[in-house]
Design an enzyme around this catalytic site. Structure first.
Site, PDB file in Angstrom:
ATOM      1  CD  GLU A   1       1.950  11.781  -1.630  1.00 24.75           C
ATOM      2  OE1 GLU A   1       1.163  10.848  -1.912  1.00 24.75           O
ATOM      3  OE2 GLU A   1       3.171  11.619  -1.533  1.00 24.75           O
TER       4      GLU A   1
ATOM      5  CB  CYS B   1       5.207   9.573  -6.926  1.00 29.83           C
ATOM      6  SG  CYS B   1       3.576  10.050  -7.543  1.00 29.83           S
TER       7      CYS B   1
ATOM      8  CB  CYS C   1      -0.292   9.005  -4.509  1.00 27.18           C
ATOM      9  SG  CYS C   1       0.871   8.134  -5.561  1.00 27.18           S
TER      10      CYS C   1
ATOM     11  CB  CYS D   1       2.033  13.359  -5.787  1.00 28.05           C
ATOM     12  SG  CYS D   1       0.961  11.913  -5.616  1.00 28.05           S
TER      13      CYS D   1
ATOM     14  CE1 TYR E   1      -1.612  -5.563  -8.558  1.00 30.15           C
ATOM     15  CE2 TYR E   1       0.459  -5.782  -9.743  1.00 30.15           C
ATOM     16  CZ  TYR E   1      -0.485  -6.302  -8.879  1.00 30.15           C
ATOM     17  OH  TYR E   1      -0.314  -7.541  -8.340  1.00 30.15           O
TER      18      TYR E   1
ATOM     19  CG  ASN F   1      -1.211   4.205  -0.114  1.00 22.15           C
ATOM     20  OD1 ASN F   1      -1.531   4.358   1.054  1.00 22.15           O
ATOM     21  ND2 ASN F   1      -0.375   3.269  -0.494  1.00 22.15           N
ATOM     22  CB  ILE F   2      -7.235   4.234  -2.699  1.00 25.88           C
ATOM     23  CG1 ILE F   2      -7.570   5.147  -1.502  1.00 25.88           C
ATOM     24  CG2 ILE F   2      -8.353   3.202  -2.936  1.00 25.88           C
ATOM     25  CD1 ILE F   2      -8.758   6.074  -1.731  1.00 25.88           C
ATOM     26  CD  GLU F   3      -1.211  -0.484  -2.977  1.00 26.17           C
ATOM     27  OE1 GLU F   3      -1.387  -1.714  -2.833  1.00 26.17           O
ATOM     28  OE2 GLU F   3      -0.116   0.079  -2.801  1.00 26.17           O
ATOM     29  CG  ASN F   4      -8.253  -1.079  -8.797  1.00 21.22           C
ATOM     30  OD1 ASN F   4      -8.221  -1.967  -9.635  1.00 21.22           O
ATOM     31  ND2 ASN F   4      -9.389  -0.547  -8.388  1.00 21.22           N
TER      32      ASN F   4
HETATM   33  N1  THU Z   1       2.392   6.146  -2.982  1.00 19.14           N
HETATM   34  C1  THU Z   1       1.780   7.248  -2.457  1.00 19.14           C
HETATM   35  O1  THU Z   1       0.666   7.166  -1.910  1.00 19.14           O
HETATM   36  N2  THU Z   1       2.413   8.443  -2.560  1.00 19.14           N
HETATM   37  C2  THU Z   1       3.618   8.614  -3.172  1.00 19.14           C
HETATM   38  O2  THU Z   1       4.011   9.739  -3.426  1.00 19.14           O
HETATM   39  C3  THU Z   1       4.428   7.444  -3.508  1.00 19.14           C
HETATM   40  C4  THU Z   1       3.663   6.178  -3.671  1.00 19.14           C
HETATM   41  C5  THU Z   1       1.703   4.864  -2.884  1.00 19.14           C
HETATM   42  C6  THU Z   1       1.226   4.309  -4.191  1.00 19.14           C
HETATM   43  C7  THU Z   1       1.196   2.827  -3.900  1.00 19.14           C
HETATM   44  O3  THU Z   1      -0.041   2.520  -3.297  1.00 19.14           O
HETATM   45  C8  THU Z   1       2.298   2.623  -2.879  1.00 19.14           C
HETATM   46  O4  THU Z   1       2.597   3.895  -2.347  1.00 19.14           O
HETATM   47  C9  THU Z   1       3.558   2.012  -3.434  1.00 19.14           C
HETATM   48  O5  THU Z   1       3.985   2.680  -4.568  1.00 19.14           O
END
Ligand code: THU
Length: 137
Positions: free
Chosen positions: A60, A89, A58, A92, A53, A47-50
Protein backbone atom coordinates in the site's frame (compact mmCIF):
# COMPACT_ATOMS: atom_id res chain seq x y z
CA UNK A 1 -26.67 -9.91 -7.19
CA UNK A 2 -24.04 -7.54 -5.88
CA UNK A 3 -23.13 -4.72 -8.24
CA UNK A 4 -19.67 -3.38 -7.77
CA UNK A 5 -18.76 0.12 -8.77
CA UNK A 6 -17.27 1.17 -12.05
CA UNK A 7 -13.68 0.08 -12.38
CA UNK A 8 -13.43 -1.69 -9.03
CA UNK A 9 -13.09 -5.10 -10.66
CA UNK A 10 -10.34 -3.86 -12.95
CA UNK A 11 -8.49 -2.24 -10.05
CA UNK A 12 -8.59 -5.47 -8.05
CA UNK A 13 -7.28 -7.36 -11.06
CA UNK A 14 -4.42 -4.88 -11.44
CA UNK A 15 -3.53 -5.25 -7.75
CA UNK A 16 -3.59 -9.02 -8.03
CA UNK A 17 -1.46 -8.93 -11.16
CA UNK A 18 1.06 -6.67 -9.40
CA UNK A 19 1.06 -9.11 -6.49
CA UNK A 20 2.93 -11.61 -8.66
CA UNK A 21 5.89 -9.25 -8.50
CA UNK A 22 5.86 -9.08 -4.69
CA UNK A 23 9.29 -9.62 -3.17
CA UNK A 24 8.42 -11.60 -0.07
CA UNK A 25 11.00 -14.38 0.37
CA UNK A 26 10.80 -14.26 4.18
CA UNK A 27 7.08 -14.20 4.90
CA UNK A 28 5.91 -15.69 1.60
CA UNK A 29 2.91 -13.41 2.05
CA UNK A 30 2.50 -11.57 -1.24
CA UNK A 31 0.53 -8.33 -1.23
CA UNK A 32 -0.55 -6.28 -4.22
CA UNK A 33 -2.13 -2.84 -4.26
CA UNK A 34 -3.57 -0.57 -6.93
CA UNK A 35 -4.36 3.05 -6.16
CA UNK A 36 -6.55 5.14 -8.47
CA UNK A 37 -6.26 8.89 -8.23
CA UNK A 38 -8.98 11.42 -9.06
CA UNK A 39 -7.27 12.13 -12.38
CA UNK A 40 -7.79 8.46 -13.28
CA UNK A 41 -4.18 7.34 -13.04
CA UNK A 42 -3.43 4.02 -11.38
CA UNK A 43 -0.33 3.32 -9.30
CA UNK A 44 0.39 -0.25 -8.30
CA UNK A 45 2.44 -1.44 -5.34
CA UNK A 46 3.85 -4.67 -3.94
CA UNK A 47 5.44 -5.55 -0.65
CA UNK A 48 9.22 -5.50 -0.80
CA UNK A 49 10.93 -7.36 2.01
CA UNK A 50 14.49 -7.13 3.19
CA UNK A 51 16.95 -9.39 5.00
CA UNK A 52 16.99 -6.65 7.64
CA UNK A 53 13.33 -7.35 8.34
CA UNK A 54 12.10 -3.97 9.63
CA UNK A 55 13.12 -2.22 6.43
CA UNK A 56 10.41 -4.13 4.57
CA UNK A 57 7.79 -1.93 2.96
CA UNK A 58 4.13 -2.74 2.41
CA UNK A 59 2.39 -2.80 -0.96
CA UNK A 60 0.00 0.00 0.00
CA UNK A 61 2.78 2.41 0.90
CA UNK A 62 4.68 1.64 -2.29
CA UNK A 63 1.55 2.57 -4.27
CA UNK A 64 1.00 5.77 -2.25
CA UNK A 65 4.63 6.86 -2.50
CA UNK A 66 4.71 6.21 -6.23
CA UNK A 67 1.61 8.36 -6.69
CA UNK A 68 2.82 11.21 -4.49
CA UNK A 69 6.24 11.22 -6.11
CA UNK A 70 4.50 11.61 -9.48
CA UNK A 71 2.56 14.62 -8.21
CA UNK A 72 -0.72 12.81 -7.47
CA UNK A 73 -2.22 13.31 -4.01
CA UNK A 74 -5.95 13.08 -4.57
CA UNK A 75 -6.81 9.46 -4.08
CA UNK A 76 -10.12 7.92 -4.97
CA UNK A 77 -9.84 4.22 -4.34
CA UNK A 78 -7.23 1.68 -3.26
CA UNK A 79 -7.50 -2.05 -3.93
CA UNK A 80 -5.50 -4.40 -1.72
CA UNK A 81 -5.13 -8.06 -2.62
CA UNK A 82 -3.68 -10.86 -0.53
CA UNK A 83 -4.26 -14.63 -0.50
CA UNK A 84 -6.71 -14.42 2.35
CA UNK A 85 -8.16 -10.90 2.38
CA UNK A 86 -5.69 -9.27 4.77
CA UNK A 87 -6.37 -5.66 5.73
CA UNK A 88 -3.88 -2.72 5.54
CA UNK A 89 -1.54 -2.48 8.53
CA UNK A 90 -1.57 0.43 10.95
CA UNK A 91 1.39 2.20 9.34
CA UNK A 92 -0.27 2.07 5.93
CA UNK A 93 -3.53 3.40 7.39
CA UNK A 94 -1.63 6.35 8.84
CA UNK A 95 0.14 7.08 5.55
CA UNK A 96 -3.17 6.92 3.68
CA UNK A 97 -4.86 9.20 6.25
CA UNK A 98 -2.35 11.94 5.45
CA UNK A 99 -3.99 12.28 2.04
CA UNK A 100 -7.64 11.99 3.08
CA UNK A 101 -10.07 9.87 5.01
CA UNK A 102 -12.47 9.55 2.11
CA UNK A 103 -10.33 7.20 0.04
CA UNK A 104 -12.30 4.03 -0.57
CA UNK A 105 -10.45 0.82 0.32
CA UNK A 106 -11.28 -2.47 -1.40
CA UNK A 107 -10.10 -5.66 0.26
CA UNK A 108 -9.93 -8.67 -2.01
CA UNK A 109 -8.52 -12.17 -2.01
CA UNK A 110 -6.27 -14.01 -4.44
CA UNK A 111 -9.26 -15.05 -6.55
CA UNK A 112 -10.12 -11.37 -7.14
CA UNK A 113 -13.07 -11.78 -4.80
CA UNK A 114 -14.09 -8.48 -3.23
CA UNK A 115 -14.49 -9.14 0.50
CA UNK A 116 -14.93 -5.66 1.89
CA UNK A 117 -15.51 -2.08 0.78
CA UNK A 118 -14.43 0.40 3.41
CA UNK A 119 -12.65 3.74 3.68
CA UNK A 120 -9.48 5.09 5.25
CA UNK A 121 -11.59 6.98 7.81
CA UNK A 122 -13.34 3.79 8.85
CA UNK A 123 -10.06 1.92 9.07
CA UNK A 124 -8.41 4.62 11.17
CA UNK A 125 -10.90 6.37 13.46
CA UNK A 126 -9.74 9.60 15.09
CA UNK A 127 -6.77 9.75 12.78
CA UNK A 128 -3.98 12.18 13.50
CA UNK A 129 -3.97 14.44 10.46
CA UNK A 130 -2.09 17.41 8.99
CA UNK A 131 -4.51 19.94 10.51
CA UNK A 132 -3.51 18.85 13.99
CA UNK A 133 -0.14 20.47 13.41
CA UNK A 134 -1.69 23.84 12.59
CA UNK A 135 -1.54 26.54 15.26
CA UNK A 136 -5.27 26.69 15.91
CA UNK A 137 -6.02 23.12 14.84
N1 THU B 1 2.19 -6.36 4.26
C1 THU B 1 1.74 -5.49 3.31
O1 THU B 1 2.32 -5.38 2.22
N2 THU B 1 0.65 -4.74 3.59
C2 THU B 1 -0.02 -4.78 4.78
O2 THU B 1 -0.84 -3.92 5.04
C3 THU B 1 0.25 -5.88 5.71
C4 THU B 1 1.58 -6.51 5.57
C5 THU B 1 3.37 -7.16 3.96
C6 THU B 1 4.58 -6.82 4.77
C7 THU B 1 5.34 -8.12 4.75
O3 THU B 1 6.12 -8.17 3.57
C8 THU B 1 4.26 -9.19 4.66
O4 THU B 1 3.09 -8.53 4.24
C9 THU B 1 3.99 -9.90 5.96
O5 THU B 1 3.79 -9.01 7.00
Amino acid sequence: MVHIKEGYKQLIELANEARRRAYAPYSNYAVGAALRTRTGRVFTGINIENAAYPTTICAERVAVFKAVSEGERDFEVLAVVTDNGGSPCGSCRQVLAEFGLETVVLIADGNNKLLKVTSVGDLLPEAFQPQHLKKNG
